[in-house]
Design a protein around this motif. Structure first.
Motif, PDB file in Angstrom:
ATOM      1  N   ASP A  38     -17.002  51.051  40.873  1.00  0.00           N
ATOM      2  CA  ASP A  38     -17.162  52.496  41.118  1.00  0.00           C
ATOM      3  C   ASP A  38     -15.898  53.286  40.772  1.00  0.00           C
ATOM      4  O   ASP A  38     -15.455  54.164  41.516  1.00  0.00           O
ATOM      5  N   GLY A  39     -15.292  52.982  39.622  1.00  0.00           N
ATOM      6  CA  GLY A  39     -14.117  53.730  39.196  1.00  0.00           C
ATOM      7  C   GLY A  39     -12.807  53.261  39.794  1.00  0.00           C
ATOM      8  O   GLY A  39     -11.747  53.789  39.434  1.00  0.00           O
ATOM      9  N   LEU A  40     -12.821  52.290  40.692  1.00  0.00           N
ATOM     10  CA  LEU A  40     -11.605  51.724  41.272  1.00  0.00           C
ATOM     11  C   LEU A  40     -11.243  50.430  40.545  1.00  0.00           C
ATOM     12  O   LEU A  40     -12.127  49.657  40.183  1.00  0.00           O
ATOM     13  N   THR A  41      -9.962  50.203  40.362  1.00  0.00           N
ATOM     14  CA  THR A  41      -9.478  49.013  39.660  1.00  0.00           C
ATOM     15  C   THR A  41      -8.517  48.255  40.564  1.00  0.00           C
ATOM     16  O   THR A  41      -7.601  48.844  41.146  1.00  0.00           O
ATOM     17  N   ILE A  42      -8.729  46.946  40.678  1.00  0.00           N
ATOM     18  CA  ILE A  42      -7.833  46.078  41.443  1.00  0.00           C
ATOM     19  C   ILE A  42      -7.212  45.082  40.474  1.00  0.00           C
ATOM     20  O   ILE A  42      -7.908  44.417  39.702  1.00  0.00           O
ATOM     21  N   ASP A  43      -5.872  45.006  40.524  1.00  0.00           N
ATOM     22  CA  ASP A  43      -5.118  44.074  39.683  1.00  0.00           C
ATOM     23  C   ASP A  43      -4.577  42.962  40.575  1.00  0.00           C
ATOM     24  O   ASP A  43      -3.597  43.155  41.305  1.00  0.00           O
ATOM     25  N   PRO A  44      -5.204  41.775  40.569  1.00  0.00           N
ATOM     26  CA  PRO A  44      -4.743  40.687  41.444  1.00  0.00           C
ATOM     27  C   PRO A  44      -3.490  40.010  40.896  1.00  0.00           C
ATOM     28  O   PRO A  44      -3.314  39.856  39.687  1.00  0.00           O
ATOM     29  N   HIS A  45      -2.597  39.610  41.805  1.00  0.00           N
ATOM     30  CA  HIS A  45      -1.339  38.957  41.452  1.00  0.00           C
ATOM     31  C   HIS A  45      -1.161  37.725  42.328  1.00  0.00           C
ATOM     32  O   HIS A  45      -1.758  37.609  43.405  1.00  0.00           O
ATOM     33  N   VAL A  46      -0.282  36.834  41.862  1.00  0.00           N
ATOM     34  CA  VAL A  46       0.207  35.744  42.712  1.00  0.00           C
ATOM     35  C   VAL A  46       1.731  35.793  42.800  1.00  0.00           C
ATOM     36  O   VAL A  46       2.340  34.990  43.507  1.00  0.00           O
ATOM     37  N   HIS A  47       2.353  36.721  42.044  1.00  0.00           N
ATOM     38  CA  HIS A  47       3.801  36.929  42.087  1.00  0.00           C
ATOM     39  C   HIS A  47       4.063  38.397  41.768  1.00  0.00           C
ATOM     40  O   HIS A  47       3.360  38.973  40.927  1.00  0.00           O
ATOM     41  N   PRO A  48       5.056  39.038  42.416  1.00  0.00           N
ATOM     42  CA  PRO A  48       5.282  40.469  42.170  1.00  0.00           C
ATOM     43  C   PRO A  48       5.549  40.807  40.710  1.00  0.00           C
ATOM     44  O   PRO A  48       5.195  41.894  40.243  1.00  0.00           O
ATOM     45  N   LEU A  49       6.186  39.890  39.951  1.00  0.00           N
ATOM     46  CA  LEU A  49       6.509  40.144  38.547  1.00  0.00           C
ATOM     47  C   LEU A  49       5.637  39.320  37.600  1.00  0.00           C
ATOM     48  O   LEU A  49       5.985  39.145  36.430  1.00  0.00           O
ATOM     49  N   ASN A  50       4.517  38.810  38.098  1.00  0.00           N
ATOM     50  CA  ASN A  50       3.604  38.001  37.280  1.00  0.00           C
ATOM     51  C   ASN A  50       4.319  36.787  36.684  1.00  0.00           C
ATOM     52  O   ASN A  50       4.169  36.470  35.500  1.00  0.00           O
ATOM     53  N   ALA A  51       5.104  36.101  37.526  1.00  0.00           N
ATOM     54  CA  ALA A  51       5.816  34.919  37.053  1.00  0.00           C
ATOM     55  C   ALA A  51       4.859  33.775  36.743  1.00  0.00           C
ATOM     56  O   ALA A  51       5.259  32.814  36.076  1.00  0.00           O
ATOM     57  N   ASP A  52       3.605  33.868  37.175  1.00  0.00           N
ATOM     58  CA  ASP A  52       2.629  32.859  36.803  1.00  0.00           C
ATOM     59  C   ASP A  52       2.284  32.942  35.320  1.00  0.00           C
ATOM     60  O   ASP A  52       1.813  31.979  34.729  1.00  0.00           O
ATOM     61  N   ARG A  53       2.512  34.116  34.713  1.00  0.00           N
ATOM     62  CA  ARG A  53       2.229  34.294  33.289  1.00  0.00           C
ATOM     63  C   ARG A  53       3.478  34.053  32.443  1.00  0.00           C
ATOM     64  O   ARG A  53       3.390  33.505  31.353  1.00  0.00           O
ATOM     65  N   VAL A  54       4.646  34.522  32.915  1.00  0.00           N
ATOM     66  CA  VAL A  54       5.923  34.286  32.232  1.00  0.00           C
ATOM     67  C   VAL A  54       6.841  33.633  33.258  1.00  0.00           C
ATOM     68  O   VAL A  54       7.432  34.315  34.101  1.00  0.00           O
ATOM     69  N   ALA A  55       6.953  32.313  33.203  1.00  0.00           N
ATOM     70  CA  ALA A  55       7.627  31.565  34.267  1.00  0.00           C
ATOM     71  C   ALA A  55       9.101  31.955  34.405  1.00  0.00           C
ATOM     72  O   ALA A  55       9.663  31.891  35.500  1.00  0.00           O
ATOM     73  N   ALA A  56       9.735  32.382  33.314  1.00  0.00           N
ATOM     74  CA  ALA A  56      11.164  32.704  33.375  1.00  0.00           C
ATOM     75  C   ALA A  56      11.442  33.933  34.234  1.00  0.00           C
ATOM     76  O   ALA A  56      12.596  34.192  34.585  1.00  0.00           O
ATOM     77  N   ARG A  57      10.430  34.705  34.581  1.00  0.00           N
ATOM     78  CA  ARG A  57      10.653  35.894  35.411  1.00  0.00           C
ATOM     79  C   ARG A  57      11.068  35.546  36.831  1.00  0.00           C
ATOM     80  O   ARG A  57      11.529  36.420  37.566  1.00  0.00           O
ATOM     81  N   THR A  58      10.887  34.294  37.211  1.00  0.00           N
ATOM     82  CA  THR A  58      11.355  33.911  38.550  1.00  0.00           C
ATOM     83  C   THR A  58      12.871  34.052  38.654  1.00  0.00           C
ATOM     84  O   THR A  58      13.407  34.225  39.748  1.00  0.00           O
ATOM     85  N   GLY A  59      13.571  33.984  37.520  1.00  0.00           N
ATOM     86  CA  GLY A  59      15.013  34.184  37.550  1.00  0.00           C
ATOM     87  C   GLY A  59      15.414  35.618  37.784  1.00  0.00           C
ATOM     88  O   GLY A  59      16.559  35.897  38.150  1.00  0.00           O
ATOM     89  N   LEU A  60      14.486  36.552  37.556  1.00  0.00           N
ATOM     90  CA  LEU A  60      14.775  37.959  37.786  1.00  0.00           C
ATOM     91  C   LEU A  60      14.674  38.335  39.258  1.00  0.00           C
ATOM     92  O   LEU A  60      15.464  39.144  39.757  1.00  0.00           O
ATOM     93  N   LEU A  61      13.691  37.786  39.924  1.00  0.00           N
ATOM     94  CA  LEU A  61      13.481  38.101  41.340  1.00  0.00           C
ATOM     95  C   LEU A  61      13.066  36.820  42.036  1.00  0.00           C
ATOM     96  O   LEU A  61      11.890  36.445  42.028  1.00  0.00           O
ATOM     97  N   ASP A  62      14.039  36.150  42.608  1.00  0.00           N
ATOM     98  CA  ASP A  62      13.798  34.844  43.215  1.00  0.00           C
ATOM     99  C   ASP A  62      13.314  34.991  44.656  1.00  0.00           C
ATOM    100  O   ASP A  62      13.816  34.338  45.565  1.00  0.00           O
ATOM    101  N   LEU A  63      12.361  35.881  44.847  1.00  0.00           N
ATOM    102  CA  LEU A  63      11.735  36.046  46.159  1.00  0.00           C
ATOM    103  C   LEU A  63      10.442  35.227  46.190  1.00  0.00           C
ATOM    104  O   LEU A  63       9.531  35.465  45.406  1.00  0.00           O
ATOM    105  N   GLU A  64      10.377  34.269  47.059  1.00  0.00           N
ATOM    106  CA  GLU A  64       9.175  33.450  47.166  1.00  0.00           C
ATOM    107  C   GLU A  64       8.035  34.297  47.744  1.00  0.00           C
ATOM    108  O   GLU A  64       8.212  34.972  48.765  1.00  0.00           O
TER     109      GLU A  64
END
Length: 559
Positions: free
Chosen positions: A335-361
């Motif tokens: 109904d016009g609403l969009t939800i973007d699901p994540h498993v990491h704030p910086l999408n480190a599941d897609r680009v693993a090296a981003r964990t070095g940018l924000l090492d917050l578990e």
């Protein structure tokens, strides 16, 4: 051009001391106080904005001057936002309808673009003598002799003609108020929108009235239409502009209320499934610090699952009636609403090296999280400290392309107290987030004309010395130019290890097929070599397009 230091020396002009007060409010106020008492002040200047007339290390004698005595070509000493000081040349004297001096158009000799018009009450003095060090001793040059005054007038006319303020001169001659503001249109569009909003929120009058129809496009592009609607009448916006902002505000308000209700409706499904989900970024800010939901546009709802509960979250969304977007299957729509699901704030599941940018578990973020609203035990939002770090990294990720993200961080911090900021600074150092916070602080001072932290609390963000490349990239955003793909270079400076830099660059330019499938599975129907070739060509084209602008900003960046 920044005056540097001052000290009293008996009956002579105030002279140099070894205490650098260029960034000290107390030192600036001391100079303003002495000038207001009619005393001359001798200052050492730093910076290159007035080169070659005045170079870094030269000394100038500033004499008190009233606005009526200032003329074109004079080098004036004036007050900027935050009680800072500057020395620039006057290009034009702006008078109101009654003939009184209202403001001045100033510019550094080495700068192409004029400053924001300086209000008459901010003019503190005029340079009457210049002292340059040379092998033969100190060379002195007077600016108040009849011959020097004529030279100053000619110099001022020359700098006015070669700058982009010449249309302002023609408009002032013709008295055409609409034309008079056209030369300032890009300044409001690029770097002064947030500054104008804060002037209106504080009940202050802007230094000039912008060309509103021309500024609307950038106001919407920066997602600041909700905030601008609240202050547009006090800033002199015409009725048709106010009506457009009003329509956008109420549309945003209705959309955000629907989004908030949709988030709350997920709570029973999450309880039944026995999992939790976290809302962050725009959707999590609608209640705090934005008490009015219509002020902050919310394009989609960012929802993060606990580690290992991603599939369960997808199942909950399907139960709630959401379906995958056919064009972007990583998103869920209803109904016009969009939800973007994540498993990491910086999408480190897609680009693993981003964990070095924000090492917050993510699990630690969930442990410190708060309920999204009363009665939503399984819908959470990050703690304010975690949220500040996430928002700063998100802003770098998208090359600072929207000023609303800078407003998010500033508002979130302005609501906090002394103890919160002390703990936040410790957390910033512990997780290596000094650079993203320093980027936000720099842009807040340059664009919003306000510090990132509350002024009444004696705490500032951790100090970081930028490289010239960082300065050039940040100044691109300050000037209003788009960083494009160059903005992602700032992430490389945020990584602590050179090996991580190489790994991050490789994974960003050439992501895995799995990562591409999550972003847009349709693209994976192409062969891998063709897909990577097209991707590399697009990135290279974007980088080449920004080289001229980057080199210009690099040449003007600070050492």
């Amino acid at each position: 051009m920044m005056p540097r230091t001052c000290r009293k020396d008996g009956p002579f002009p105030m002279t140099l001391s070894r205490i650098n007060v260029s960034g000290s409010k107390s030192g600036c106020r001391l100079i303003f106080h002495l000038l207001s008492e009619g005393k001359d002040v001798r200052l050492e200047v730093t910076g290159t904005s007035m080169a070659p007339s005045i170079k870094s290390g030269d000394r100038v004698v500033v004499s008190p001057a009233s606005p009526d005595s200032v003329a074109i070509g004079d080098i004036v000493f004036f007050r900027q936002a935050g009680d800072r000081m500057a020395l620039h040349r006057v290009l034009w004297v702006i008078r109101d309808d009654s003939g009184r001096v209202s403001s001045f158009l100033t510019k550094g000799d080495a700068v192409d673009t004029p400053d924001t018009p300086v209000m008459a009450e901010d003019i503190m003095g005029r340079v009457v003598r210049l002292e340059k060090a040379s092998p033969c001793g100190v060379r002195r040059r007077r600016f108040d002799s009849p011959f020097a005054v004529k030279v100053s007038r000619i110099t001022g006319a020359y700098h006015l003609a070669r700058s982009n303020a010449v249309r302002f001169l023609v408009a002032c001659k013709s008295g055409n108020a609409s034309t008079k503001t056209k030369c300032m249109r890009t300044r409001l569009q690029s770097r002064h929108i947030l500054h104008f909003i804060h002037l209106g929120l504080n009940g202050k009058t802007p230094p000039y009235f912008p060309d509103w129809p021309g500024a609307l496009r950038n106001i919407f592009a920066e997602s600041l239409h909700g905030l601008m609607f609240k202050v547009a009448p006090s800033l002199g916006a015409p009725r048709d502009v106010t009506r457009k902002l009003e329509n956008a505000y109420f549309t945003c308000l209705a959309q955000n209320i629907r989004g908030i209700d949709a988030i709350k409706e997920l709570n029973p499904y999450l309880v039944a499934k026995g999992i939790s989900a976290m809302v962050f970024k725009g959707a999590a800010l609608t209640g705090f610090p934005y008490e009015d939901p219509g002020l902050r546009p919310m394009e989609d709802i960012d929802l993060m699952a606990r580690p290992g509960e991603e599939r369960e979250l997808f199942h909950v969304l399907r139960q709630a009636g959401y379906v995958r977007d056919p064009f972007f299957p990583g998103l869920f729509v209803k109904d016009g609403l969009t939800i973007d699901p994540h498993v990491h704030p910086l999408n480190a599941d897609r680009v693993a090296a981003r964990t070095g940018l924000l090492d917050l578990e993510p699990s630690a973020i969930f442990e410190r999280s708060l309920p999204f609203s009363p009665g939503t035990s399984h819908v959470r939002r990050p703690s304010d400290m975690d949220h500040v770090l996430i928002l700063a990294q998100h802003m770098v990720k998208h090359s600072f392309s929207k000023l609303i993200w800078l407003e998010d961080i500033q508002r979130l911090l302005m609501k906090q107290d002394f103890h919160f900021l002390v703990r936040l600074n410790r957390m910033i150092r512990a997780y290596g987030q000094e650079r993203p916070i320093a980027y936000a602080s720099y842009l807040a001072r340059k664009i919003m004309k306000k510090p990132l932290y509350p002024t009444e609390i004696p705490i500032s963000p951790p100090f970081v010395r930028f490289t010239r490349i960082e300065n050039a990239l940040l100044n691109l955003r300050v000037s209003g130019a788009s960083m494009g793909d160059w903005g992602n270079l700032l992430w490389l400076f945020c990584l602590p290890d050179k090996r991580l830099v190489l790994r991050f660059a490789a994974q960003t330019l050439f992501p895995s097929q799995k990562a591409l499938a999550r972003e847009n599975p349709g693209s994976c129907r192409q062969s891998g070599s063709l897909l990577y070739a097209r991707r590399a060509t697009r990135v290279l084209r974007g980088l080449l397009a920004g080289i001229p602008i980057l080199f210009k900003a690099y040449g003007k960046s600070e050492h």
